[in-house]
Scaffold this active site. Structure first.
Site, PDB file in Angstrom:
ATOM      1  N   HIS A  45       0.814  -1.221   0.000  1.00  0.00           N
ATOM      2  CA  HIS A  45       0.000   0.000   0.000  1.00  0.00           C
ATOM      3  C   HIS A  45       0.850   1.275   0.000  1.00  0.00           C
ATOM      4  CE1 HIS A  45      -3.681  -2.232   0.313  1.00  0.00           C
ATOM      5  NE2 HIS A  45      -3.207  -2.895   1.356  1.00  0.00           N
ATOM      6  N   ASN A  46       2.162   1.121   0.156  1.00  0.00           N
ATOM      7  CA  ASN A  46       3.031   2.294   0.062  1.00  0.00           C
ATOM      8  C   ASN A  46       3.099   2.697  -1.410  1.00  0.00           C
ATOM      9  OD1 ASN A  46       5.535   3.920  -0.212  1.00  0.00           O
ATOM     10  ND2 ASN A  46       5.689   3.500   1.975  1.00  0.00           N
ATOM     11  N   GLN A  47       2.967   3.982  -1.689  1.00  0.00           N
ATOM     12  CA  GLN A  47       2.877   4.478  -3.065  1.00  0.00           C
ATOM     13  C   GLN A  47       4.230   4.837  -3.673  1.00  0.00           C
ATOM     14  OE1 GLN A  47       0.084   7.654  -2.244  1.00  0.00           O
ATOM     15  NE2 GLN A  47      -1.623   6.391  -2.944  1.00  0.00           N
TER      16      GLN A  47
END
Length: 166
Positions: A45-47
């Site tokens: 979920h880290n962009q």
């Protein structure tokens, strides 16, 4: 080891850098998913990988981690964290205790092409004055972390696009 609940001394990763690196992107310290995978920005979920893909105009996010790093370096970007070791339960920067910073003074001499430090979020951005004192240009970008949910991907990307100008 259960890194999500472990509060023992945790160690970060070595820098990803080479002679052509002009910009070093500095996070605070790897999250639990990254520590477990031994990879920068491993939490799905880290962009980060989506943002840097848009900046480099190359889809690094779809590559394996082993393929991403050399491609990132081709574009003149490197990775590291401001913290070398710390105690932390979970992944939040607010839970970091007993932090020991990485040693940075050697970077200027060993990597003369390195001119800019880009901080991935406010926590690492607190180190900007230290780098300015060493003669680097600095910029603080919005964090790619899912904890920074008050800003959309598009809003973050508008600021991350500043990395395109050397």
């Amino acid at each position: 080891m259960d890194l999500a609940n472990d509060v023992s001394n945790l160690s970060g990763f070595p820098p990803v850098i080479n002679a052509q690196t002009h910009t070093l992107i500095l996070g605070s310290f790897p999250g639990v998913a990254s520590l477990e995978a031994r990879q920068y920005y491993a939490y799905r979920h880290n962009q980060f990988w989506r943002l840097i893909s848009a900046v480099t105009e190359e889809d690094l996010a779809s590559l394996t981690y082993e393929e991403r790093l050399p491609r990132l370096l081709v574009h003149g970007f490197g990775l590291w964290d401001v913290i070398d070791t710390c105690h932390r339960k979970g992944s939040l920067d607010t839970n970091i205790r007993n932090a020991q910073a990485n040693e940075f003074a050697w970077l200027r001499e060993q990597y003369p092409a390195l001119k800019r430090m880009a901080f991935n979020g406010k926590a690492s951005g607190k180190f900007a004055p230290q780098f300015e004192a060493l003669g680097f240009t600095t910029m603080i970008l919005p964090s790619s972390s899912p904890a920074n949910a008050m800003r959309s991907f598009e809003e973050k990307l508008m600021e991350w696009k500043q990395l395109q100008s050397n």
